[in-house]
Write a protein that holds these residues in place. Structure first.
Motif, PDB file in Angstrom:
ATOM      1  N   CYS A 147     -18.727   7.994  58.539  1.00 10.30           N
ATOM      2  CA  CYS A 147     -19.514   8.874  57.670  1.00 10.30           C
ATOM      3  C   CYS A 147     -20.280   8.004  56.678  1.00 10.30           C
ATOM      4  CB  CYS A 147     -18.601   9.859  56.943  1.00 10.30           C
ATOM      5  SG  CYS A 147     -19.469  11.279  56.232  1.00 10.30           S
ATOM      6  N   ASN A 154     -15.448   6.226  55.646  1.00  9.22           N
ATOM      7  CA  ASN A 154     -16.719   6.235  54.925  1.00  9.22           C
ATOM      8  C   ASN A 154     -17.334   4.841  54.926  1.00  9.22           C
ATOM      9  OD1 ASN A 154     -16.053   8.856  54.381  1.00  9.22           O
ATOM     10  ND2 ASN A 154     -16.136   8.671  52.152  1.00  9.22           N
ATOM     11  N   CYS A 202     -18.206  14.231  53.403  1.00  7.41           N
ATOM     12  CA  CYS A 202     -17.355  13.321  54.177  1.00  7.41           C
ATOM     13  C   CYS A 202     -15.882  13.684  54.037  1.00  7.41           C
ATOM     14  CB  CYS A 202     -17.605  11.881  53.756  1.00  7.41           C
ATOM     15  SG  CYS A 202     -19.247  11.256  54.203  1.00  7.41           S
ATOM     16  N   GLU A 242     -19.988  12.915  48.881  1.00  8.71           N
ATOM     17  CA  GLU A 242     -18.549  12.652  48.963  1.00  8.71           C
ATOM     18  C   GLU A 242     -17.804  13.880  49.488  1.00  8.71           C
ATOM     19  OE1 GLU A 242     -17.159   9.811  48.541  1.00  8.71           O
ATOM     20  OE2 GLU A 242     -18.465   8.610  47.247  1.00  8.71           O
TER      21      GLU A 242
END
Length: 337
Positions: free
Chosen positions: A180, A207, A194, A191
């Motif tokens: 992500c 991430n 994800c 944020e």
């Protein structure tokens, strides 16, 4: 892939004088608290006011980003319909965005629409607007913070819900390892997306943080990560331009990963139709800009509050896949989807 130039902070001048501002001259618009109950020639409630209603929209968008062009176009369409004098400003730096909001308060505008990518940075300016009896609505970012921040209304996508929907979609597609890509560290909306993916996706989610102002660097970092770990079979990006860059990065890394994304533009719709991108999640930025400006007009002229001030007005998520991309293509080409 063309590198998007870094954003330039706008000079601290009166918003109406800024070259980047969009001004639509108002005619026959109603004033907040007007005692005249007559309608104007267009059937709008309330009496007229010299100079019309002035609204400033301040976002955290970067210069040249097609997503924010759609937000702006929606805002302009609502302003034209309602006879609003609109000023659109943006600064990706939280302090810069806060300064622009404060400038709008000093200018005595009739309403402010803003994004809450960094809610803490907006707390002071919003309080100043409220003290000056200026209504403030939110859009796009900050769905979990708009009420506590003192905003009147909010228009956007529940990013956590959207992320969870993507996670479910990846399970349907039998993906195993998703990357992500977060192009703006600390942006609460990115944020949340994800985190939502990770919450429902049965595989591995990691991430990858990149600098969204340097597209060449974004491509290089994605390419390097794919080469490091060939088990990554899905790249999720948080913007159409980043998805198209990820497609090139996948090819450069000689990876078998698929690409999907949040948000879309005309080129992205073509990529979905051609099978280069699996799907896109559309939060309808044009609609966000339109509703935010229209809501301020409705509040000033008729006291309306969408969602009753207690619930957000959701503009997404909506999946765009190869099966339905053709029906969206025309709107995307016109710059409204």
């Amino acid at each position: 892939m063309i590198t998007r130039p870094p954003s330039r902070r706008l000079p601290r001048r009166r918003p109406a004088a800024l070259a980047a501002a969009v001004a639509l001259l108002a005619t026959g618009c109603s004033a907040f608290g007007a005692t005249d109950d007559s309608s104007d020639s267009d059937g709008r409630p309330g009496g007229s006011r010299a100079g019309g209603i002035k609204v400033t929209m301040v976002t955290h968008g970067s210069e040249g980003d097609a997503f924010w062009d759609r937000v702006k176009r929606g805002a302009e369409a609502a302003a034209a319909k309602d006879g609003i004098e609109l000023t659109y400003l943006s600064d990706p730096d939280p302090a810069g965005q806060a300064d622009l909001v404060r400038e709008a308060v000093r200018d005595g505008v009739d309403g402010i629409a803003l994004t809450l990518a960094r809610p803490a940075a907006m707390r002071g300016p919003v309080n100043e607007a409220r003290a000056a009896d200026i209504p403030v609505v939110g859009l796009n970012s900050g769905i979990d913070a708009w009420k506590s921040a003192g905003l009147l209304e909010y228009f956007g996508q529940d990013e956590s819900v959207a992320g969870r929907a993507v996670g479910d979609k990846l399970d349907e597609l039998k993906a195993k390892h998703a990357l992500c890509v977060v192009h703006e560290r600390g942006n609460v909306a990115l944020e949340a997306r994800c985190a939502g993916v990770k919450k429902t996706f049965g595989g591995t989610t990691e991430n990858l943080y990149v600098d969204g102002t340097d597209m060449r660097a974004v491509s290089g970092i994605i390419t390097a990560r794919l080469r490091q770990d060939p088990t990554i079979d899905e790249v999720i990006t948080n913007g159409a331009d980043f998805a198209l860059t990820a497609v090139d990065a996948v090819a450069e890394a000689d990876s078998g990963a698929d690409v999907a994304t949040f948000d879309l533009n005309n080129d992205l719709v073509d990529a979905v139709r051609g099978g280069n991108v699996q799907f896109a999640v559309d939060q309808q930025p044009y609609l966000q800009g339109y509703l935010a400006v229209d809501a301020l007009w409705l509040y000033r002229t008729n006291g309306n509050i969408s969602g009753g001030g207690v619930a957000p007005v959701l503009t997404g998520p909506a999946f765009v896949t190869k099966a339905n991309a053709a029906s969206v293509a025309g709107f995307a080409a016109d710059g409204t989807r």
